[in-house]
Design an enzyme around this catalytic site. Structure first.
Site, mmCIF file in Angstrom:
data_model
loop_
_atom_site.group_PDB
_atom_site.id
_atom_site.type_symbol
_atom_site.label_atom_id
_atom_site.label_comp_id
_atom_site.label_asym_id
_atom_site.label_seq_id
_atom_site.Cartn_x
_atom_site.Cartn_y
_atom_site.Cartn_z
ATOM 1 N N ILE A 78 0.843 -1.206 0.000
ATOM 2 C CA ILE A 78 0.000 0.000 0.000
ATOM 3 C C ILE A 78 0.873 1.249 0.000
ATOM 4 O O ILE A 78 0.599 2.207 -0.729
ATOM 5 C CB ILE A 78 -0.987 -0.013 1.195
ATOM 6 C CG1 ILE A 78 -2.032 -1.115 0.987
ATOM 7 C CG2 ILE A 78 -1.675 1.348 1.352
ATOM 8 C CD1 ILE A 78 -2.936 -1.385 2.185
ATOM 9 N N LYS A 81 1.958 1.953 -3.427
ATOM 10 C CA LYS A 81 0.840 2.467 -4.242
ATOM 11 C C LYS A 81 0.598 3.952 -3.958
ATOM 12 O O LYS A 81 0.417 4.745 -4.883
ATOM 13 C CB LYS A 81 -0.428 1.645 -3.970
ATOM 14 C CG LYS A 81 -0.316 0.229 -4.527
ATOM 15 C CD LYS A 81 -1.433 -0.704 -4.114
ATOM 16 C CE LYS A 81 -1.063 -2.139 -4.515
ATOM 17 N NZ LYS A 81 -2.106 -3.124 -4.311
ATOM 18 N N VAL A 124 -9.902 -2.845 -2.421
ATOM 19 C CA VAL A 124 -9.834 -3.404 -1.075
ATOM 20 C C VAL A 124 -8.609 -4.311 -1.104
ATOM 21 O O VAL A 124 -8.576 -5.300 -1.858
ATOM 22 C CB VAL A 124 -11.100 -4.219 -0.740
ATOM 23 C CG1 VAL A 124 -11.017 -4.743 0.697
ATOM 24 C CG2 VAL A 124 -12.354 -3.378 -0.942
ATOM 25 N N GLN A 125 -7.582 -3.935 -0.361
ATOM 26 C CA GLN A 125 -6.340 -4.709 -0.397
ATOM 27 C C GLN A 125 -6.579 -6.099 0.218
ATOM 28 O O GLN A 125 -7.047 -6.206 1.350
ATOM 29 C CB GLN A 125 -5.232 -3.963 0.372
ATOM 30 C CG GLN A 125 -3.877 -4.634 0.335
ATOM 31 C CD GLN A 125 -3.133 -4.462 -0.997
ATOM 32 O OE1 GLN A 125 -3.353 -3.506 -1.735
ATOM 33 N NE2 GLN A 125 -2.249 -5.398 -1.302
ATOM 34 N N ASP A 150 -9.343 -2.753 -9.416
ATOM 35 C CA ASP A 150 -8.668 -4.051 -9.253
ATOM 36 C C ASP A 150 -9.280 -5.096 -10.197
ATOM 37 O O ASP A 150 -8.718 -6.192 -10.353
ATOM 38 C CB ASP A 150 -8.797 -4.548 -7.804
ATOM 39 C CG ASP A 150 -7.473 -4.475 -7.057
ATOM 40 O OD1 ASP A 150 -6.454 -4.201 -7.703
ATOM 41 O OD2 ASP A 150 -7.477 -4.703 -5.845
ATOM 42 N N PRO A 297 13.103 -9.580 -6.549
ATOM 43 C CA PRO A 297 12.175 -8.478 -6.807
ATOM 44 C C PRO A 297 12.516 -7.731 -8.093
ATOM 45 O O PRO A 297 13.472 -8.090 -8.777
ATOM 46 C CB PRO A 297 12.395 -7.591 -5.579
ATOM 47 C CG PRO A 297 13.807 -7.877 -5.143
ATOM 48 C CD PRO A 297 14.059 -9.309 -5.467
ATOM 49 N N GLY A 299 10.440 -7.268 -10.770
ATOM 50 C CA GLY A 299 9.758 -7.755 -11.986
ATOM 51 C C GLY A 299 8.292 -7.375 -11.970
ATOM 52 O O GLY A 299 7.933 -6.211 -12.202
HETATM 53 N N1 L37 Z 1 -4.161 -4.436 -6.798
HETATM 54 N N2 L37 Z 1 -2.763 -5.835 -5.629
HETATM 55 C C1 L37 Z 1 -3.986 -5.326 -5.798
HETATM 56 N N3 L37 Z 1 -5.030 -5.660 -5.025
HETATM 57 C C2 L37 Z 1 -4.851 -6.547 -4.037
HETATM 58 O O1 L37 Z 1 -5.900 -6.897 -3.284
HETATM 59 N N4 L37 Z 1 -3.391 -8.033 -2.836
HETATM 60 C C3 L37 Z 1 -3.607 -7.124 -3.821
HETATM 61 C C4 L37 Z 1 -2.573 -6.725 -4.651
HETATM 62 N N5 L37 Z 1 -1.340 -7.239 -4.485
HETATM 63 C C5 L37 Z 1 -0.263 -6.450 -4.365
HETATM 64 O O2 L37 Z 1 -0.371 -5.263 -4.130
HETATM 65 N N6 L37 Z 1 0.885 -7.081 -4.579
HETATM 66 C C6 L37 Z 1 2.127 -6.504 -4.677
HETATM 67 C C7 L37 Z 1 3.171 -7.374 -4.583
HETATM 68 C C8 L37 Z 1 4.470 -6.891 -4.690
HETATM 69 C C9 L37 Z 1 4.687 -5.537 -4.887
HETATM 70 C C10 L37 Z 1 3.637 -4.666 -5.000
HETATM 71 C C11 L37 Z 1 2.345 -5.144 -4.887
HETATM 72 C C12 L37 Z 1 6.069 -5.004 -5.004
HETATM 73 O O3 L37 Z 1 6.251 -3.843 -5.299
HETATM 74 N N7 L37 Z 1 7.077 -5.832 -4.756
HETATM 75 C C13 L37 Z 1 8.441 -5.447 -4.821
HETATM 76 C C14 L37 Z 1 9.141 -5.719 -3.507
HETATM 77 C C15 L37 Z 1 8.966 -7.132 -2.977
HETATM 78 C C16 L37 Z 1 9.359 -7.267 -1.504
HETATM 79 O O4 L37 Z 1 10.450 -6.827 -1.148
HETATM 80 O O5 L37 Z 1 8.567 -7.864 -0.743
HETATM 81 C C17 L37 Z 1 9.103 -6.188 -5.985
HETATM 82 O O6 L37 Z 1 10.095 -5.686 -6.500
HETATM 83 O O7 L37 Z 1 8.599 -7.251 -6.379
#
Ligand code: L37
Ligand code: NAP
Length: 323
Positions: A78, A81, A124-125, A150, A297, A299
């Protein structure tokens, strides 16, 4: 949409001396960077929002992220985002309900956001973190379909499954995967795509998207026999299983496009915090076989965030056309 974003040390053909296969030519996969691709998307969206704001006297797209409870992983996602939204000029709010919230309280909160005309996107996350039983299907279906950025409501999921892609919101993670596949320059039409996972948020919409981009799609799940055999037929492989490093390099077809959605925390004493993040694909071995591969991470994760921004801007544009 954009030119390819690849690592500089890519597409090299090397002699694979390290693994003892003298004389056999192996290629190292081209790395598809989600960090770089998401930055390009966010830059484009910022320009679009700047235009909207000047054309419609201060108008800004509005996004609400509703969270129930206090999961560490959700907090992290979040915050990225909210950061991305602020950079782009989207007016984003984080609404937090405690883990004691009841289903009724969550529904009432969604109804009030549904009625707020300055909010164009509401997510809604998931997963919900509540001590009470809350039906997450009911929750995702209560988000107004016009604000469901979403793409998880039955209306949007139904449109996607029927191939009505230009008239729905496509779930962020699969949409991000498609953008990464586009970066490779490999066309999807006519290819054999394999998806591992059938969840509402990753696998099922990924299947639909690939299908309507004219791939022949096989979707695998926990009851699929001979997963390595299925994977071996994939020109394009998308993995969303939540199983650390499950897909091994020797399962892959030579030159496959490998998109790894997995985010798994595994113990690693050498790291601060004692763990590190890995995908569902065993990166080191897959890198020896794949044509293109996404890292974890850096990707799919950042693309999930960028696609939420894309859907929010699109929702605001549709709102402006309706008023
Ligand atoms: N839109 N996304 C939406 N709605 C939801 O209900 N659960 C969920 C969702 N999932 C989500 O936000 N996932 C997510 C997963 C990874 C990242 C962002 C969002 C992300 O940025 N990951 C980074 C860092 C990973 C880490 O260190 O944990 C990455 O580089 O992958
Ligand atoms: P999920 O709801 O748990 O679904 C997992 C799916 O994988 C299920 O369909 C399950 O099959 C299947 N599966 C599990 N083990 C398997 C196995 N051994 N062989 C074959 N299939 C198997 O998970 P999800 O929400 O889709 O998330 C999947 C992964 O993606 C997780 O690592 C999650 O953290 C990550 N994720 C990342 C992002 C991102 O932005 N990068 C976003 C969302 C999720 P059944 O249906 O038979 O149970």
């Amino acid at each position: 949409m954009f030119g390819p974003v690849m690592s500089s040390s890519v597409a090299l053909s090397l002699r694979c001396a390290a693994s003892g296969c003298q004389g056999i030519r192996r290629s190292i996969a081209t790395v598809i960077s989600g960090n770089k691709t998401s930055k390009l998307v966010r830059n484009r969206l910022k320009e679009e929002v700047d235009k909207m704001t000047s054309q419609f006297s201060g108008f800004r797209p509005g996004l609400v992220v509703l969270q129930v409870g206090d999961r560490d992983d959700s907090n992290l996602y979040i915050s990225s985002k909210l950061r991305a939204a602020a950079e782009i000029g989207i007016d984003a709010k984080h609404v937090r309900l405690p883990n004691t919230a009841t289903e009724d309280e969550v529904l009432r909160s969604i109804m009030s956001i549904n009625e707020n005309p300055s909010v164009h996107g509401l997510i809604v996350q998931l997963p919900l973190d509540s001590v009470n039983h809350i039906d997450s299907e009911l929750i995702t279906n209560s988000v107004s379909p016009e604000k469901d950025v979403d793409g998880l409501s039955c209306i949007n999921a139904g449109k996607l499954s029927r191939g009505d892609l230009s008239n729905c919101f496509i779930p962020c993670t699969p949409n991000g995967c498609m953008e990464l596949i586009r970066q490779t320059g490999v066309s999807v039409a006519g290819k054999h795509a394999v998806v591992i996972g059938r969840s509402k948020i990753v696998g099922a919409p990924m299947h639909d998207l690939l299908l309507w981009n004219h791939a022949t799609v096989t979707t695998c799940h926990s009851k699929t026999p001979d997963l390595p055999g299925q994977v071996g037929r994939a020109d394009i492989l998308v993995v969303g299983a939540g199983r650390a490093e499950m897909v091994r390099g020797d399962w892959l077809k030579d030159g496959a496009v490998v998109i790894d959605c997995g985010i798994n925390h595994v113990p690693d004493e050498t790291k601060a915090g004692g763990k590190r993040v890995v995908g569902d694909v065993h990166y080191a071995s897959a890198n020896q076989r794949a044509g293109f591969i996404t890292p974890v991470p850096g990707g799919v994760g950042p693309m999930t965030v960028a696609m939420l921004m894309e859907n929010t801007v699109q929702s605001a544009q549709r709102f402006l056309l309706r008023r």
